[in-house]
Design an enzyme around this catalytic site. Structure first.
Site, mmCIF file in Angstrom:
data_model
loop_
_atom_site.group_PDB
_atom_site.id
_atom_site.type_symbol
_atom_site.label_atom_id
_atom_site.label_comp_id
_atom_site.label_asym_id
_atom_site.label_seq_id
_atom_site.Cartn_x
_atom_site.Cartn_y
_atom_site.Cartn_z
ATOM 1 N N PHE A 1 44.237 26.888 1.471
ATOM 2 C CA PHE A 1 43.541 26.110 0.444
ATOM 3 C C PHE A 1 42.842 27.072 -0.499
ATOM 4 O O PHE A 1 42.025 27.883 -0.062
ATOM 5 C CB PHE A 1 42.522 25.142 1.049
ATOM 6 C CG PHE A 1 41.885 24.273 0.000
ATOM 7 C CD1 PHE A 1 42.579 23.203 -0.551
ATOM 8 C CD2 PHE A 1 40.614 24.553 -0.489
ATOM 9 C CE1 PHE A 1 42.011 22.421 -1.551
ATOM 10 C CE2 PHE A 1 40.040 23.764 -1.488
ATOM 11 C CZ PHE A 1 40.744 22.701 -2.019
ATOM 12 N N ASP B 1 40.859 35.540 -0.276
ATOM 13 C CA ASP B 1 40.003 34.414 -0.646
ATOM 14 C C ASP B 1 38.946 34.231 0.442
ATOM 15 O O ASP B 1 39.217 33.678 1.508
ATOM 16 C CB ASP B 1 40.873 33.158 -0.798
ATOM 17 C CG ASP B 1 40.060 31.919 -1.173
ATOM 18 O OD1 ASP B 1 38.823 31.946 -1.023
ATOM 19 O OD2 ASP B 1 40.669 30.922 -1.590
ATOM 20 N N LYS C 1 31.421 28.973 -2.377
ATOM 21 C CA LYS C 1 30.745 28.116 -1.382
ATOM 22 C C LYS C 1 29.324 28.554 -0.986
ATOM 23 O O LYS C 1 28.370 28.193 -1.650
ATOM 24 C CB LYS C 1 31.646 27.949 -0.166
ATOM 25 C CG LYS C 1 32.867 27.064 -0.489
ATOM 26 C CD LYS C 1 33.357 26.249 0.689
ATOM 27 C CE LYS C 1 34.297 25.143 0.247
ATOM 28 N NZ LYS C 1 35.701 25.519 0.120
HETATM 29 C C1 LIG Z 1 36.649 25.390 -0.910
HETATM 30 C C2 LIG Z 1 37.601 26.493 -1.092
HETATM 31 C C3 LIG Z 1 38.123 26.804 -2.367
HETATM 32 C C4 LIG Z 1 37.831 25.968 -3.579
HETATM 33 O O1 LIG Z 1 36.495 26.026 -3.933
HETATM 34 P P1 LIG Z 1 35.904 24.936 -4.972
HETATM 35 O O2 LIG Z 1 34.500 25.419 -5.154
HETATM 36 O O3 LIG Z 1 36.005 23.605 -4.328
HETATM 37 O O4 LIG Z 1 36.703 25.034 -6.200
HETATM 38 C C5 LIG Z 1 38.953 27.892 -2.467
HETATM 39 N N1 LIG Z 1 39.262 28.654 -1.408
HETATM 40 C C6 LIG Z 1 38.788 28.382 -0.178
HETATM 41 C C7 LIG Z 1 39.161 29.268 0.961
HETATM 42 C C8 LIG Z 1 37.957 27.291 0.017
HETATM 43 O O5 LIG Z 1 37.506 27.010 1.249
#
Ligand SMILES: *Cc1c(COP(=O)(O)O)cnc(C)c1O
Length: 405
Positions: A142, A227, A256
């Site tokens: 994700f 990420d 986050k």
């Molecule tokens: C939540 C998340 C995102 C997206 O972040 P948003 O602030 O919702 O755009 C991207 N990468 C990872 C690993 C995430 O957990």
């Protein structure tokens, strides 16, 4: 005046929600009013232990004095400058974040995870301009909901309605080093990975996976984008999982937990990747907003001052050990690291368990039909962690009666 029945205000707000809000989220089962530490109160005055932390965001819990003070001070000084002016909170935040990776690191500040990953993808595109464009990403990943971030998100249901997406992107099994090696060729621009997959249910890969990805990328001259939007800034008891594993990516994305509830994201780039953006290549009106940056600095200061990395490891290990003692036919096991855990269930009853837990005063997340995700504030105490472990067997019993009836 007669007291409203329990849940009446929530119900009224849900009715308003259903009329005006787009249907992308479904109607939330809860309406929150305020919080303190790891507890939140809903609009009907019911109190919950928040074991999801706004999806791994409220890192210092709710209304932490350091965040409240920093945000209040900054908003009274200057709320916004645009990127046509320097401001101290943004500059100081970038300086602090740049030290999380060894060597020379440059920082781009943005608003959230998706905008961090968009910037990362643009760095990849420009580094490889005209030569390579393929990204290798993982099934179950994700990376966000914007078209670029969605293009590398390995979840067919989230992607399908929005195709065609940017590409080419090749997806491989997460944690499978052989599959990664086979997929990455001299036409690969970058490998993009989470160190642990959060949205898939806190999936921890085999040891050495990130290091192997680094090696595989190096072998063909591709970039490695990690990420750490969910894994970074203390969630696992480390600032960054990649750095803790001795892996230096070309690009790391954060968001986050960084802002402790305020929206802020960051892209950290090292080596040649740090020099890719030239003037005018990228930008954001709100990215690195002074108020959000002040909050992020308060988060970093507090994690350091209060020894929260160590705290996360201690409470996380204690929590894991307490789940080990739960012997229940619905509980298949648990996994995770630090204060980022998943309970694996033997039946697809995660949604039912989430409902039972909420009625008992615990906010948890049925992230998959058979998985519960826990990502509480990093300030969660052992006593608070124990409240949930102690309640877990009876919550599972309640779900069990539903399953068998
Ligand atoms: C939540 C998340 C995102 C997206 O972040 P948003 O602030 O919702 O755009 C991207 N990468 C990872 C690993 C995430 O957990």
């Amino acid at each position: 005046m007669t007291a409203l029945p329990t849940g009446a205000v929530t119900q009224l707000m849900q009715d308003r929600w259903d009329i005006v809000m787009m249907r992308n989220y479904g109607t939330p089962p809860i309406a929150l009013d305020h919080g303190r530490g790891a507890r939140v109160w809903d609009v009907d005055g019911r109190v919950y232990l928040d074991l999801l932390g706004g999806i791994a965001v409220s890192s210092l819990g709710h209304a932490h004095p350091a965040v409240v003070e920093a945000v209040t001070r900054q908003v009274a000084l200057l709320a916004h400058t645009s990127n046509l002016a320097i401001h101290e909170p943004g500059l100081a935040l970038a300086e602090r974040l740049s030290t999380l990776l060894p060597g020379s690191t440059r920082v781009f500040l943005c608003q959230d995870g998706a905008t961090a990953n968009e910037a990362a993808l643009k760095i990849v595109r420009k580094s490889m301009q005209g030569r390579r464009s393929e990204i290798v990403a993982t099934h179950g990943s994700f990376h966000g909901r914007t078209l670029g971030a969605l293009s590398v998100t390995g979840n067919p249901a989230k992607r399908a309605p929005f195709e065609p997406l940017p590409g080419p992107v090749t997806f491989v099994e997460f944690g499978d080093v052989k599959a990664l090696r086979a997929a990455v060729t001299d036409t690969t621009a970058a490998i993009m990975l989470e160190p642990v997959q959060g949205e898939s249910g806190v999936i921890v890969p085999v040891e050495g996976y990130l290091a192997a990805a680094r090696q595989i990328a190096d072998d063909v001259g591709a970039l490695l984008v990690v990420d750490e939007v969910q894994s970074g800034i203390g969630r696992t008891g480390e600032w960054l999982m990649c750095a803790a594993q001795g892996v230096l990516p070309d690009v790391v994305t954060l968001a986050k937990g960084l802002g402790g509830g305020l929206p802020v994201g960051a892209v950290l780039a090292t080596g040649a990747a740090a020099e890719v953006f030239a003037t005018g290549d990228h930008g954001s009106t709100f990215g690195g907003n002074p108020v959000s940056c002040a909050a992020a600095l308060a988060v970093l200061d507090t994690i350091e001052r209060d020894g929260l990395l160590e705290h996360v490891r201690t409470v996380g290990d204690h929590w894991a050990a307490s789940f080990d003692t739960v012997d229940h036919p619905l509980l298949a096991g648990h996994r995770g690291v630090g204060l980022w855990r998943a309970l694996e269930l033997t039946e697809p009853v995660a949604a039912a368990l989430e409902v039972q837990a909420r009625s008992a005063g615990f906010l948890i997340n049925g992230v998959r039909p058979t998985s519960i995700r826990l990502a509480p504030p990093l300030v969660l105490t052992i006593a608070e962690a124990d409240e949930f472990s102690a309640a877990l067997p009876s919550l599972l019993d309640l779900v069990m009666t539903q399953v068998s009836s």
